[in-house]
Every structure is written in C-alpha cells, then in structure tokens.
Design an enzyme around this catalytic site. Structure first.
Site, short mmCIF file in Angstrom:
data_model
loop_
_atom_site.label_atom_id
_atom_site.label_comp_id
_atom_site.label_asym_id
_atom_site.label_seq_id
_atom_site.Cartn_x
_atom_site.Cartn_y
_atom_site.Cartn_z
N LYS A 70 0.83 -1.21 0.00
CA LYS A 70 0.00 0.00 0.00
C LYS A 70 0.87 1.26 0.00
O LYS A 70 0.56 2.24 -0.67
CB LYS A 70 -0.92 -0.01 1.23
CG LYS A 70 -1.99 -1.07 1.12
CD LYS A 70 -3.18 -0.80 1.97
CE LYS A 70 -3.00 -1.14 3.40
NZ LYS A 70 -4.23 -1.10 4.16
N ASP B 191 -7.62 2.14 5.10
CA ASP B 191 -8.06 0.81 5.51
C ASP B 191 -8.82 0.24 4.35
O ASP B 191 -9.67 0.91 3.76
CB ASP B 191 -8.92 0.82 6.77
CG ASP B 191 -8.95 -0.57 7.38
OD1 ASP B 191 -7.89 -1.07 7.76
OD2 ASP B 191 -10.03 -1.19 7.44
P1 IMP Z 1 -5.50 -3.35 6.13
O1 IMP Z 1 -6.18 -2.24 5.40
O2 IMP Z 1 -4.07 -3.06 6.42
O3 IMP Z 1 -6.29 -3.85 7.29
O4 IMP Z 1 -5.36 -4.58 5.14
C1 IMP Z 1 -6.30 -4.82 4.17
C2 IMP Z 1 -6.00 -6.11 3.45
O5 IMP Z 1 -6.91 -6.13 2.34
C3 IMP Z 1 -4.62 -6.22 2.83
O6 IMP Z 1 -3.69 -6.84 3.66
C4 IMP Z 1 -4.91 -7.08 1.61
O7 IMP Z 1 -5.00 -8.39 1.99
C5 IMP Z 1 -6.31 -6.67 1.21
N1 IMP Z 1 -6.20 -5.65 0.16
C6 IMP Z 1 -6.41 -4.31 0.27
N2 IMP Z 1 -6.18 -3.69 -0.90
C7 IMP Z 1 -5.80 -4.67 -1.76
C8 IMP Z 1 -5.41 -4.65 -3.12
O8 IMP Z 1 -5.32 -3.60 -3.81
N3 IMP Z 1 -5.10 -5.84 -3.64
C9 IMP Z 1 -5.14 -6.99 -2.95
N4 IMP Z 1 -5.48 -7.07 -1.69
C10 IMP Z 1 -5.82 -5.91 -1.08
#
Ligand code: IMP
Length: 208
Positions: free
Chosen positions: A26, A82
């Site tokens: 990210k 998020d």
């Molecule tokens: P957090 O926002 O850090 O809680 O994590 C969100 C999770 O969603 C990530 O670790 C990925 O597994 C998934 N995720 C969010 N955006 C993407 C993306 O663009 N591609 C693939 N997986 C995503």
C-alpha cells in the site's frame, strides 16, 4: 429550523505528510499516486511508530484509528488507508478482516491460504461478484479529520493468476478486464483501483 450547514473540508497545507501504513504494497501504491504532490512523504515506520490494533468494525473506524495514532505520535498530518475485499457470495467477507484471513499464529501472512479460504467458502456459488474498498482518512494532530471512500468492482476467479501486486490481487478480475490485478502492471492497477479512486477524491477534497 435552519438546514445544517455543510462544512468546508480542511485543506492540507503542510510540507510533510506521514503515511500511516505498515503494508509495503500500500505504501508503494500511495507513493506512486502522490508523485511530487507533497514535499515530503514519510512512513510511520520512519518515526518508529507501531501499528495500533485495528479494533474497529468498519473501514472508516480502522483508518481513523491508524491516522489519529500516527498524527498524535508524530505531530504531523497523517494519512491512513483501511481496505479490504468484500465478496457478495460471502455476505461481504472477508471485508475488514481481509488481512486477518492470511494470518496464523507465529507465521508470516499467507495470502495463498487466504485466497484458498475465499474459494473454498464460495463452494462453487455462481455469484462471483466482489469489490475492493479503500477508505482514506487524513488526520491532523489537533484531532480534525477528513474521510473518503473508493471502490473497485469485479469478480473472483480461480485458480489465482499473476505474480504482481499483493494480497488478493491474483483472484480479482476488475470489471471491464479479463486479467486479474496480479497480472497487471502497477500503472494499470493504479489507474482505476479502489485506492486510486479514494486518492482522487481525497486530492479534490483536501489537496486542491
Ligand atoms: P489493512 O487495510 O491493512 O487492514 O489490510 C487490508 C487487506 O486487504 C490487505 O492486507 C490485503 O490483503 C487486502 N487488500 C487491500 N487492498 C488490496 C489490493 O489492492 N489488492 C489486494 N489485496 C488488497
């Protein structure tokens, strides 16, 4: 009674913005999206700020927890994302628990396992629709914050395809394409994905 006044969003005017993510995928995408729009784009890890527990039950709540923790710890405006993938046939799961599905105690995150779980739970359901959500929160050290949300709609495919991107990219085919996000270059994915949509909304709201 007078109608409630719409508040004008607060603009980012500083020279440094701290990105409140510990997710390298990210951070890379956000750095590419920002380009040279802010003078200095730091990461929370540059300040040694630990990721707070994501105890919220919505994307907004979790992004707010992260952005406010970093803004408070660094004294600088902080931007948190998020995000997650919501599958229609699974009533929106894994949703805010997208990262958790890749976790097992004492092991590094395993998205092969998380993607398999999605596939197994879908159990051949013909409804393959899914979407990614990205909620961005820009928080200031004085407690003020602004939020936006972006979506990318598509469908789940099996088996996984492509080794680019991260997370669930290899099983997500965005509408209007036949390739998974895992098969696209970062420029192609960044052109339309949920974070790019949320990013554009945030640019218009707070950076214009
Ligand atoms: P957090 O926002 O850090 O809680 O994590 C969100 C999770 O969603 C990530 O670790 C990925 O597994 C998934 N995720 C969010 N955006 C993407 C993306 O663009 N591609 C693939 N997986 C995503």
């Amino acid at each position: 009674m007078e109608p409630a006044k719409k508040q004008t969003p607060r603009k980012f005017t500083g020279d440094e913005l701290v990105v409140a993510t510990h997710n390298k995928g990210k951070l890379k995408e956000l750095r590419e999206l920002f380009g040279d729009r802010v003078q200095k784009l730091s990461a929370a890890s540059d300040y040694g700020v630990e990721a707070p527990p994501e105890t919220g039950t919505t994307f907004i709540e979790n992004a707010l927890i992260k952005a406010q923790a970093v803004a408070k710890a660094t004294g600088k405006p902080a931007l948190a994302d998020d995000s997650g993938m919501c599958v229609d046939a699974l009533d929106g799961a894994p949703g805010v628990y997208s990262a958790d599905w890749a976790e097992e105690p004492g092991k590094p995150r395993d998205f092969g396992m998380a993607m398999k779980k999605v596939h197994t739970l879908m159990a051949g359901n013909p409804d393959k629709k899914a979407h990614f959500v990205s909620c961005l929160v820009l928080a200031w050290p004085d407690g003020h914050y602004e939020t936006v949300e972006g979506y990318a709609h598509g469908s789940i495919t099996w088996p996984p395809r492509g080794d680019k991107g991260f997370g669930y990219d290899p099983i997500f085919v965005p509408d209007g394409d036949t390739r998974t996000y895992g098969e696209m270059t970062s420029d192609e994915k960044n052109a339309t994905n949920h974070r790019a949509v949320a990013f554009k909304l945030m640019m218009a709201k707070c950076f214009s």
